[in-house]
Enzyme design. Structure first.
Site, PDB file in Angstrom:
ATOM      1  N   CYS A  45       0.831  -1.211   0.000  1.00 30.32           N
ATOM      2  CA  CYS A  45       0.000   0.000   0.000  1.00 30.32           C
ATOM      3  C   CYS A  45       0.864   1.259   0.000  1.00 30.32           C
ATOM      4  O   CYS A  45       0.541   2.262  -0.641  1.00 30.32           O
ATOM      5  CB  CYS A  45      -0.917   0.017   1.219  1.00 30.32           C
ATOM      6  SG  CYS A  45      -1.902  -1.470   1.385  1.00 30.32           S
TER       7      CYS A  45
HETATM    8  C1  BEZ Z   1       0.316  -4.975   1.911  1.00 27.50           C
HETATM    9  O1  BEZ Z   1      -0.653  -4.259   1.898  1.00 27.50           O
HETATM   10  O2  BEZ Z   1       1.442  -4.545   1.806  1.00 27.50           O
HETATM   11  C2  BEZ Z   1       0.114  -6.440   2.037  1.00 27.50           C
HETATM   12  C3  BEZ Z   1      -1.044  -6.900   2.618  1.00 27.50           C
HETATM   13  C4  BEZ Z   1      -1.232  -8.261   2.722  1.00 27.50           C
HETATM   14  C5  BEZ Z   1      -0.302  -9.148   2.231  1.00 27.50           C
HETATM   15  C6  BEZ Z   1       0.854  -8.670   1.660  1.00 27.50           C
HETATM   16  C7  BEZ Z   1       1.061  -7.309   1.550  1.00 27.50           C
END
Ligand code: BEZ
Length: 211
Positions: A45
Site C-alpha cells: 500500500c
Molecule cells: C500490503 O498491503 O502490503 C500487504 C497486505 C497483505 C499481504 C501482503 C502485503
C-alpha cells in the site's frame, strides 16, 4: 449488492485526510478514481499510494481526481502519509478516507470475506463525469496495482466517451483505435476524416481521433 459497470456510483460523505468531503462535490465534473487498500503501514500500500502521488500531474492532465479508502482511522493515516512521503519521495496530497466504520467499503463492496473478513481488498473504480461506474478492477492484497495501466485505461475510456471508439488489445496512447461495430464503414469514413482501415468488415481501425 455489488456494483457493476454502468451503475450509478453511490455518493457518500466521509472524513478524510483533507477534511470532510462529499464524494460527488469532490468529483465535480471530473473523472474519479476511488481505490481501496488493505491497511495503513503496509508495504504494498505504501508503494501504491506513493505511485499515485507521483502520477499527480498525469491524473490532472486527464481531469481525474483520485480518492483512496482505508478502514484505518484518521490519526493513523496522517502518520502513515509522512512515511509514504519519506520513503517514496513524494507529497501525498490527495485525500485518504478514514473508513473505520466501513461505510464506503460496504457501499462499494470492497470487503471480500473469503479473502479477509475485515480488510478491504485492492478495489479500484473509475467513475465518469456522469457519475456512472466505467471500470472496476479487483486485486488481492499481495499484488500492487499498475497505475500506468490505470492511466492507460482512463485514456481508453475517455476516447470512448468523447469519440465513440474502442481500443484494441495492448493499445497505447497514440496508436490506432477501433471503429465500433455499431458504426457502418460508410459512416465511419465521414466521422473519422483521418481515414478508416478495413481489415475485415467487423475489424476497422482509425488513427486516434484527438491527435
Ligand atoms: C500490503 O498491503 O502490503 C500487504 C497486505 C497483505 C499481504 C501482503 C502485503
Amino acid at each position: 449488492m455489488s456494483l457493476r459497470l454502468g451503475d450509478v456510483a453511490p455518493n457518500f460523505q466521509a472524513q478524510t485526510t483533507a477534511g470532510e468531503i462529499d464524494f460527488y462535490n469532490y468529483l465535480g465534473n471530473s473523472w474519479g478514481i476511488l481505490f481501496s487498500h488493505p491497511a495503513d503501514y503496509t508495504p504494498v500500500c505504501t508503494t501504491e499510494l506513493g505511485k499515485t502521488a507521483l502520477l499527480k500531474d498525469e491524473f490532472a492532465k486527464r481531469n481525474v481526481k483520485v480518492l483512496a479508502v482505508s478502514v484505518d482511522p484518521l490519526d493513523k493515516h496522517h502518520g502513515w502519509v509522512n512515511d509514504i512521503n519519506e520513503t517514496q519521495n513524494v507529497e501525498v496530497d490527495f485525500p485518504i478516507i478514514a473508513d473505520s466504520d466501513r461505510t464506503v467499503a460496504n457501499l462499494y463492496d470492497m470487503i471480500h470475506p473469503n479473502a479477509s473478513a475485515t480488510a478491504t481488498v485492492r478495489s479500484l473504480f473509475v467513475i465518469g463525469p456522469d457519475k456512472l461506474v466505467k471500470l472496476i478492477i479487483t486485486y488481492p492484497a499481495s499484488t500492487g496495482r499498475n497505475f500506468n495501466e490505470v492511466l492507460r485505461v482512463v485514456e481508453s475510456l475517455q476516447l470512448t466517451a468523447n469519440y465513440g471508439v474502442a481500443t484494441p488489445a495492448d493499445w497505447n496512447y497514440g496508436e490506432d483505435v477501433i471503429v465500433v461495430p455499431a458504426v457502418t464503414t460508410e459512416d465511419a469514413v465521414k466521422k473519422f476524416p483521418k481515414g478508416v482501415r478495413v481489415v475485415k468488415p467487423y475489424l476497422r481501425y482509425t488513427p486516434q481521433p484527438n491527435l
